[in-house]
Design a protein around this motif. Structure first.
Motif, PDB file in Angstrom:
ATOM      1  N   ALA A  76       0.875  -1.244   0.101  1.00 16.58           N
ATOM      2  CA  ALA A  76      -0.066   0.069  -0.009  1.00 16.58           C
ATOM      3  C   ALA A  76       0.828   1.251   0.030  1.00 16.58           C
ATOM      4  CB  ALA A  76      -0.891   0.201   1.101  1.00 16.58           C
ATOM      5  N   VAL A 110      -5.278   6.231   0.459  1.00 12.94           N
ATOM      6  CA  VAL A 110      -4.579   4.960   0.451  1.00 12.94           C
ATOM      7  C   VAL A 110      -4.879   3.954  -0.643  1.00 12.94           C
ATOM      8  CG1 VAL A 110      -3.647   2.839   2.027  1.00 12.94           C
ATOM      9  CG2 VAL A 110      -4.234   5.151   3.047  1.00 12.94           C
ATOM     10  N   VAL A 128      -4.330   0.231  -2.169  1.00  9.62           N
ATOM     11  CA  VAL A 128      -3.831  -1.086  -1.717  1.00  9.62           C
ATOM     12  C   VAL A 128      -3.824  -1.747  -3.114  1.00  9.62           C
ATOM     13  CG1 VAL A 128      -4.404  -3.127  -0.399  1.00  9.62           C
ATOM     14  CG2 VAL A 128      -5.198  -1.024   0.278  1.00  9.62           C
ATOM     15  N   VAL A 152      -7.532  -2.078   4.001  1.00 10.14           N
ATOM     16  CA  VAL A 152      -6.431  -0.806   4.207  1.00 10.14           C
ATOM     17  C   VAL A 152      -5.543  -0.994   5.456  1.00 10.14           C
ATOM     18  CG1 VAL A 152      -6.061   1.588   4.239  1.00 10.14           C
ATOM     19  CG2 VAL A 152      -7.919   0.644   2.922  1.00 10.14           C
ATOM     20  N   GLY A 181      -6.345  -0.054   9.916  1.00  9.02           N
ATOM     21  CA  GLY A 181      -6.252   0.696   8.802  1.00  9.02           C
ATOM     22  C   GLY A 181      -6.165   2.297   9.269  1.00  9.02           C
TER      23      GLY A 181
END
Length: 282
Positions: free
Chosen positions: A53, A62, A64, A175, A194
């Motif tokens: 990520a 973000v 991934v 995430v 996350g």
């Protein structure tokens, strides 16, 4: 932390990983072709050529890489159990210990698994770094700190003693924890599931940050995005009242005590003063 890694990952990690994922239930260590593909992919993650990520510089979101996560998960299916030995200590696992540690200061008792990337110039005190994690240059992973699977740690970060950075591999689109450049995470903090510690943020000792943690600016009372320590701020753990059928109770939250000028770092004495002003131990 905000570099664009999407093109590099697409070039490095083969499409075969996705094909193997679709038939993962039938894979075993006896499948040599699958094992070679998976080992090659995880080797690329181990070398920092691909990563699980990153923060997209254009959207600040973000991103991934599901293929990278799939490669790591497939490793547990196609690798046999094997023994690793460090001095008198013996380990039995499908994932070996990391061997690429060029330019990294590693103290006795530190453990890093293959498939984690640890950049030159980092320091590993007796600690644990799991597969898929990314630890960038100049970062200190202090004593008994844990960097969980797929967690992404930026440049010049200090993970203080006993910090728990949570890991997440499943599902592949989940995430991971993101700790951005120049952040400081105080002793015994927990950052999991996350959650995101933005650039230059400081978490006081014992703070807990999850994706659903309420984040409150104590100067304005404003509720900020949940699960994020704001950039260039000093934060501590707190409680907020909430009414239930059985009464009113304090629920955990993160309190933003002070905003710092962008690019600035408080020295230890200044940070202690901020925390003392609010009745918090450093």
């Amino acid at each position: 932390m905000s570099e664009d890694h999407s093109v590099t990952s697409a070039k490095v990690l083969p499409e075969l990983i996705d094909e193997l994922w679709e038939r993962r239930a039938e894979l075993t260590p006896a499948d040599g072709q699958a094992r070679a593909a998976v080992v090659g992919a995880v080797d690329a993650i181990d070398a920092g050529q691909a990563r699980v990520a990153w923060v997209d510089p254009g959207t600040d979101q973000v991103v991934v890489d599901e293929r990278a996560k799939r490669a790591i998960l497939l490793a547990f299916r196609v690798l046999p159990m094997a023994r690793a030995q460090v001095g008198d200590f013996r380990y039995e696992d499908r994932v070996p210990l990391k061997t690429r540690l060029d330019g990294v200061r590693v103290l006795p008792g530190a453990i890093a698994r293959w498939g984690s990337y640890i950049a030159p110039g980092t320091v590993l005190m007796p600690s644990f770094v799991n597969i898929g994690a990314y630890v960038d240059q100049g970062t200190m992973v202090d004593t008994w700190a844990t960097v969980g699977s797929a967690a992404q740690i930026g440049k010049n970060v200090h993970l203080s003693g006993g910090v728990g950075i949570g890991g997440v591999l499943e599902p592949p689109n989940a995430v991971p924890v993101i700790v951005e450049d120049e952040a400081m995470v105080g002793s015994r903090c927990m950052v999991v599931g996350g959650a995101r510690v933005r650039r230059g943020a400081t978490l006081g000792a014992g703070a807990i940050l999850t994706p659903t943690t309420h984040v409150i600016d104590v100067e304005t009372g404003e509720e900020l995005p949940r699960g994020e320590a704001p950039a260039w701020s000093v934060c501590v753990g707190g409680t907020r009242p909430r009414k239930f059928a059985g009464g009113e109770f304090g629920m955990p939250c993160l309190l933003v005590l002070k905003r710092l000028p962008e690019g600035s770092r408080h020295d230890k004495s200044e940070l202690n003063a901020i925390l003392r002003d609010h009745g918090v131990a450093a």
